[in-house]
Scaffold this motif. Structure first.
Motif, PDB file in Angstrom:
ATOM      1  N   TRP A 376      -6.962  -8.529  50.422  1.00  0.00           N
ATOM      2  CA  TRP A 376      -6.765  -9.641  49.499  1.00  0.00           C
ATOM      3  C   TRP A 376      -6.387  -9.165  48.098  1.00  0.00           C
ATOM      4  CZ3 TRP A 376      -9.442 -10.641  45.004  1.00  0.00           C
ATOM      5  CH2 TRP A 376     -10.683 -10.046  44.828  1.00  0.00           C
ATOM      6  N   THR A 377      -6.927  -8.041  47.663  1.00  0.00           N
ATOM      7  CA  THR A 377      -6.601  -7.563  46.314  1.00  0.00           C
ATOM      8  C   THR A 377      -5.143  -7.131  46.188  1.00  0.00           C
ATOM      9  OG1 THR A 377      -8.891  -6.869  45.970  1.00  0.00           O
ATOM     10  CG2 THR A 377      -7.238  -5.939  44.496  1.00  0.00           C
ATOM     11  N   PRO A 378      -4.606  -6.269  47.077  1.00  0.00           N
ATOM     12  CA  PRO A 378      -3.185  -5.911  46.924  1.00  0.00           C
ATOM     13  C   PRO A 378      -2.228  -7.074  47.135  1.00  0.00           C
ATOM     14  CG  PRO A 378      -4.081  -5.001  48.964  1.00  0.00           C
ATOM     15  CD  PRO A 378      -5.241  -5.510  48.178  1.00  0.00           C
ATOM     16  N   VAL A 379      -2.659  -8.124  47.803  1.00  0.00           N
ATOM     17  CA  VAL A 379      -1.783  -9.283  47.974  1.00  0.00           C
ATOM     18  C   VAL A 379      -1.738 -10.127  46.700  1.00  0.00           C
ATOM     19  CG1 VAL A 379      -1.528 -11.481  49.206  1.00  0.00           C
ATOM     20  CG2 VAL A 379      -2.003  -9.402  50.483  1.00  0.00           C
ATOM     21  N   LEU A 380      -2.864 -10.317  46.024  1.00  0.00           N
ATOM     22  CA  LEU A 380      -2.937 -11.238  44.890  1.00  0.00           C
ATOM     23  C   LEU A 380      -2.836 -10.550  43.534  1.00  0.00           C
ATOM     24  CD1 LEU A 380      -5.786 -13.652  46.079  1.00  0.00           C
ATOM     25  CD2 LEU A 380      -3.314 -13.940  46.309  1.00  0.00           C
ATOM     26  N   ASP A 381      -3.325  -9.331  43.415  1.00  0.00           N
ATOM     27  CA  ASP A 381      -3.382  -8.674  42.110  1.00  0.00           C
ATOM     28  C   ASP A 381      -2.007  -8.473  41.468  1.00  0.00           C
ATOM     29  OD1 ASP A 381      -4.756  -7.301  39.961  1.00  0.00           O
ATOM     30  OD2 ASP A 381      -3.943  -5.446  40.796  1.00  0.00           O
ATOM     31  N   PRO A 382      -0.936  -8.117  42.205  1.00  0.00           N
ATOM     32  CA  PRO A 382       0.368  -7.950  41.542  1.00  0.00           C
ATOM     33  C   PRO A 382       0.906  -9.220  40.899  1.00  0.00           C
ATOM     34  CG  PRO A 382       0.381  -6.907  43.709  1.00  0.00           C
ATOM     35  CD  PRO A 382      -0.874  -7.723  43.627  1.00  0.00           C
ATOM     36  N   HIS A 383       0.351 -10.366  41.236  1.00  0.00           N
ATOM     37  CA  HIS A 383       0.843 -11.633  40.704  1.00  0.00           C
ATOM     38  C   HIS A 383      -0.038 -12.176  39.584  1.00  0.00           C
ATOM     39  CE1 HIS A 383       3.729 -11.759  44.005  1.00  0.00           C
ATOM     40  NE2 HIS A 383       2.737 -11.407  44.803  1.00  0.00           N
ATOM     41  N   GLY A 384      -0.881 -11.328  39.032  1.00  0.00           N
ATOM     42  CA  GLY A 384      -1.667 -11.718  37.867  1.00  0.00           C
ATOM     43  C   GLY A 384      -2.915 -12.504  38.160  1.00  0.00           C
ATOM     44  N   ALA A 385      -3.436 -12.414  39.369  1.00  0.00           N
ATOM     45  CA  ALA A 385      -4.650 -13.155  39.716  1.00  0.00           C
ATOM     46  C   ALA A 385      -5.861 -12.528  39.046  1.00  0.00           C
ATOM     47  CB  ALA A 385      -4.852 -13.169  41.233  1.00  0.00           C
ATOM     48  N   PRO A 386      -6.749 -13.321  38.437  1.00  0.00           N
ATOM     49  CA  PRO A 386      -8.006 -12.781  37.890  1.00  0.00           C
ATOM     50  C   PRO A 386      -8.971 -12.474  39.041  1.00  0.00           C
ATOM     51  CG  PRO A 386      -7.932 -15.157  37.593  1.00  0.00           C
ATOM     52  CD  PRO A 386      -6.624 -14.763  38.207  1.00  0.00           C
ATOM     53  N   LEU A 387      -9.182 -11.213  39.317  1.00  0.00           N
ATOM     54  CA  LEU A 387      -9.862 -10.813  40.549  1.00  0.00           C
ATOM     55  C   LEU A 387     -11.296 -11.342  40.627  1.00  0.00           C
ATOM     56  CD1 LEU A 387      -8.610  -7.119  40.913  1.00  0.00           C
ATOM     57  CD2 LEU A 387      -7.659  -9.202  41.896  1.00  0.00           C
ATOM     58  N   GLY A 388     -12.010 -11.319  39.514  1.00  0.00           N
ATOM     59  CA  GLY A 388     -13.377 -11.811  39.531  1.00  0.00           C
ATOM     60  C   GLY A 388     -13.447 -13.298  39.836  1.00  0.00           C
ATOM     61  N   ILE A 389     -12.558 -14.084  39.233  1.00  0.00           N
ATOM     62  CA  ILE A 389     -12.539 -15.523  39.481  1.00  0.00           C
ATOM     63  C   ILE A 389     -12.085 -15.814  40.910  1.00  0.00           C
ATOM     64  CG2 ILE A 389     -11.564 -17.719  38.726  1.00  0.00           C
ATOM     65  CD1 ILE A 389     -13.541 -16.403  36.776  1.00  0.00           C
ATOM     66  N   VAL A 390     -11.120 -15.049  41.398  1.00  0.00           N
ATOM     67  CA  VAL A 390     -10.670 -15.213  42.783  1.00  0.00           C
ATOM     68  C   VAL A 390     -11.828 -14.940  43.740  1.00  0.00           C
ATOM     69  CG1 VAL A 390      -9.209 -14.188  44.573  1.00  0.00           C
ATOM     70  CG2 VAL A 390      -8.234 -14.757  42.349  1.00  0.00           C
ATOM     71  N   PHE A 391     -12.574 -13.872  43.477  1.00  0.00           N
ATOM     72  CA  PHE A 391     -13.717 -13.547  44.335  1.00  0.00           C
ATOM     73  C   PHE A 391     -14.767 -14.657  44.286  1.00  0.00           C
ATOM     74  CE2 PHE A 391     -17.907 -11.644  44.996  1.00  0.00           C
ATOM     75  CZ  PHE A 391     -17.725 -11.038  46.235  1.00  0.00           C
ATOM     76  N   SER A 392     -15.041 -15.169  43.100  1.00  0.00           N
ATOM     77  CA  SER A 392     -16.003 -16.268  42.984  1.00  0.00           C
ATOM     78  C   SER A 392     -15.511 -17.505  43.730  1.00  0.00           C
ATOM     79  CB  SER A 392     -16.233 -16.609  41.508  1.00  0.00           C
ATOM     80  OG  SER A 392     -16.918 -15.563  40.849  1.00  0.00           O
ATOM     81  N   SER A 393     -14.211 -17.743  43.706  1.00  0.00           N
ATOM     82  CA  SER A 393     -13.657 -18.863  44.472  1.00  0.00           C
ATOM     83  C   SER A 393     -13.862 -18.649  45.962  1.00  0.00           C
ATOM     84  CB  SER A 393     -12.161 -19.019  44.164  1.00  0.00           C
ATOM     85  OG  SER A 393     -11.928 -19.242  42.795  1.00  0.00           O
ATOM     86  N   PHE A 394     -13.673 -17.417  46.418  1.00  0.00           N
ATOM     87  CA  PHE A 394     -13.931 -17.116  47.830  1.00  0.00           C
ATOM     88  C   PHE A 394     -15.381 -17.423  48.204  1.00  0.00           C
ATOM     89  CE2 PHE A 394     -10.475 -13.584  47.951  1.00  0.00           C
ATOM     90  CZ  PHE A 394      -9.494 -14.567  47.985  1.00  0.00           C
ATOM     91  N   MET A 395     -16.296 -16.978  47.367  1.00  0.00           N
ATOM     92  CA  MET A 395     -17.711 -17.193  47.669  1.00  0.00           C
ATOM     93  C   MET A 395     -18.095 -18.673  47.574  1.00  0.00           C
ATOM     94  SD  MET A 395     -18.845 -14.263  48.534  1.00  0.00           S
ATOM     95  CE  MET A 395     -17.214 -14.052  49.264  1.00  0.00           C
ATOM     96  N   ALA A 396     -17.460 -19.400  46.648  1.00  0.00           N
ATOM     97  CA  ALA A 396     -17.710 -20.843  46.578  1.00  0.00           C
ATOM     98  C   ALA A 396     -17.179 -21.537  47.834  1.00  0.00           C
ATOM     99  CB  ALA A 396     -17.049 -21.419  45.329  1.00  0.00           C
ATOM    100  N   ALA A 397     -16.046 -21.087  48.346  1.00  0.00           N
ATOM    101  CA  ALA A 397     -15.519 -21.652  49.595  1.00  0.00           C
ATOM    102  C   ALA A 397     -16.459 -21.355  50.755  1.00  0.00           C
ATOM    103  CB  ALA A 397     -14.121 -21.086  49.870  1.00  0.00           C
ATOM    104  N   SER A 398     -17.031 -20.147  50.786  1.00  0.00           N
ATOM    105  CA  SER A 398     -17.993 -19.804  51.833  1.00  0.00           C
ATOM    106  C   SER A 398     -19.254 -20.656  51.713  1.00  0.00           C
ATOM    107  CB  SER A 398     -18.339 -18.314  51.746  1.00  0.00           C
ATOM    108  OG  SER A 398     -19.253 -17.943  52.742  1.00  0.00           O
TER     109      SER A 398
END
Length: 556
Positions: A376-398
């Motif tokens: 997930w990191t190499p897919v999203l990080d090159p496009h400027g995704a905030p990794l910590g917020i993305v991870f928190s979104s994943f955990m909120a979805a879980s």
């Protein structure tokens, strides 16, 4: 190893990237790693050193012409001068720099909106559930609440330290200029360490003592975090091995200590144990959400970059170990021979078709989740995704998926865990098909990939409580440790195999091909779910017995 940075001024011209590392190599030379199969052969000394640090190779004229060339220089005033200095025009949609500049803000806004929306949904569902639920007998017992608090103080600190490291692990290795293949080897080392130590973790905990094992977890995981400060590849490999040991202790020692203290020392009713771990599972999700936001903050504000969350985890681990030493008593258990445990688990696995199908589903599903964690990191990080917020979104979805599980199995809907397990696998199959298209080279769609990842995490929220319920009902309690050991072996082997395939593949096409392979694996898992459903459809034991909340294991 001595490493120095050369500024941007020395890198104008044909080199891509922001800087080039010059190094004087000591014992950790690239030839040493190449003999281990980590590095492919290169033609020159400069390329070997560049590969060691992950420095981009020289861009060819044909590559540069994708974003700018003679036509652009003629069509735009001052274009010839800019092209001569090697500055690309960010006007073509297929230019990587152009896409990164346009997609970056979109990805940033999407990540924050998804996080806020998912968090609001989770809060709404949990608040409505809390209002409708009457207080239970366990919650009104002061002695039990005090005992729970002593356990939660240490356990939650350990979980918080674990989650704090998750968002920036891949980014840290990338920050140290390692290539994706090298990072894959680091992940494989961590998985292999987890499966090896996981096989003997129960015996080790019983021999060493549960409290001592929890303190050992704090020490080994702190050392694992400290290794992240080094850029030496061998040191990072040792850190991954320590991380595997720590993970095995985290998911064996703490639970074993609590159960023994609950039953043997405090003599509380055994029926109260599931309530403790159900609450721990909920707060585990909450801690994961908070850890993602915290990791984003410390990585951005402290100034240490991606290593900051690992440094921030060390005080939490030290405090967890200190509280365990001060407040916990030691307890031991009778050791069962490791060979006997594995032999009993294997007999149970082969004699009951339900157990075999359940193990097949777990191995296939969770191996795909391990690969998703890597990608997930190499897919999203090159496009400027905030990794910590993305991870928190994943955990909120879980967390949302877990809340939906409780609602679906309630008196109002009364769906069965077997139905929800089937739904979880279907969602992951659909998400992986989405990812095979959204990660096509040259046509990447990070927003679609992000949505697919959220669906995978939502499915995990449905899958884990369903699988935990079915395991408790299908596998005899005396054989659970041995059976779970056999479940983990193919799970980690499949995950390692997938990462090794990535190690030997091209970066641009390898990610899409890996998602295609994962789709095929999940189709096999779906077939196993169908097989299990046909076997247990008339089995009343695998149905939720009452509308009361079914507790589930504290895992995500």
């Amino acid at each position: 190893m001595e490493v120095t940075e050369v500024g941007e001024e020395a890198n104008r011209g044909d080199r891509l990237g922001f800087g080039r590392r010059c190094c004087s190599l000591g014992s950790s030379s690239p030839w040493l790693y190449r003999t281990a199969g980590i590095f492919p052969e290169q033609g020159t000394e400069e390329k070997k050193i560049g590969l060691y640090f992950g420095v981009a190779q020289q861009a060819s004229k044909s590559q540069r012409s994708r974003c700018h060339g003679r036509a652009a220089s003629k069509a735009r005033p001052g274009g010839a001068t800019a092209a001569a200095h090697g500055r690309p025009f960010l006007t073509h949609p297929r230019c990587p720099e152009f896409r990164a500049r346009v997609v970056g803000p979109t990805m940033l806004v999407t990540a924050y909106l998804a996080f806020v929306g998912l968090l609001a949904s989770c809060l709404g569902l949990e608040l409505s559930r809390c209002r409708a639920k009457p207080p239970g007998r366990a919650c009104s017992n002061p002695s039990f609440l005090r005992f729970q608090l002593d356990f939660y103080q240490v356990y939650f600190l350990a979980l918080a330290a674990d989650w704090l490291q998750a968002p920036y692990l891949y980014k840290l290795y990338q920050h140290y200029y390692f290539l994706e293949g090298q990072i894959a080897i680091l992940y494989v080392c961590g998985l292999a360490s987890t499966v090896l130590f996981g096989l003997v973790a129960s015996s080790l905990v019983d021999w060493l003592g549960r409290k001592n094992s929890c303190v050992l977890f704090s020490l080994t995981y702190s050392l694992c975090c400290l290794t992240k400060l080094s850029q030496d590849y061998f040191v990072l490999l040792v850190g991954r091995a320590l991380g595997g040991l720590s993970t095995a202790l985290l998911f064996s020692a703490f639970e074993a200590w609590y159960i023994h203290e609950h039953v043997e020392r405090h003599d509380f009713p055994a029926e109260w144990i599931p309530a403790t771990f159900a609450r721990a599972a909920f707060w585990n999700h909450v801690l994961a959400v908070v850890a993602g936001v915290t990791a984003e903050a410390v990585a951005s504000w402290i100034g240490l970059g991606p290593v900051a969350p690992f440094v921030a985890a060390i005080p939490l681990l030290a405090l967890a170990g200190a509280l365990a030493l001060r407040n916990w008593g030691e307890n031991y258990d009778r050791q069962r021979a490791f060979s006997r445990t594995c032999a009993g688990g294997l007999r149970c696995l082969l004699s009951d078709r339900r157990v075999l199908l359940l193990g097949t589903i777990q191995a296939l599903f969770e191996s795909v989740i391990f690969i998703f964690v890597f990608l997930w990191t190499p897919v999203l990080d090159p496009h400027g995704a905030p990794l910590g917020i993305v991870f928190s979104s994943f955990m909120a979805a879980s967390l949302l998926g877990s809340s939906l599980y409780r609602i679906a199995t309630s008196k109002r809907y009364h769906l069965q865990p077997m139905h929800l397990l089937s739904l979880a696998v279907l969602i992951v199959v659909f998400s992986l098909f989405m990812l095979t298209f959204s990660t096509s080279p040259g046509q990447e769609s990070p927003v679609e990939s992000f949505i697919a990842f959220l669906l995978i995490e939502l499915a995990c929220g449905l899958y884990f409580p369903s699988m935990s319920f079915l395991r408790r009902k299908v596998i005899p309690e005396t054989e659970q440790a041995g059976v779970l050991n056999w479940f983990r072996v193919p799970l980690h082997l499949l995950a390692c195999l997938g990462l090794l395939v990535l190690h030997d593949s091209d970066r641009k096409t390898g990610t899409r091909n890996m998602f295609s392979i994962c789709s095929a694996v999940m189709v096999m898992a779906l077939l196993a779910v169908v097989g299990l459903f046909t076997v247990v459809r008339h089995d009343a034991e695998l149905r939720v017995p009452s509308p009361t909340e079914e507790p589930y294991a504290p895992e995500l």
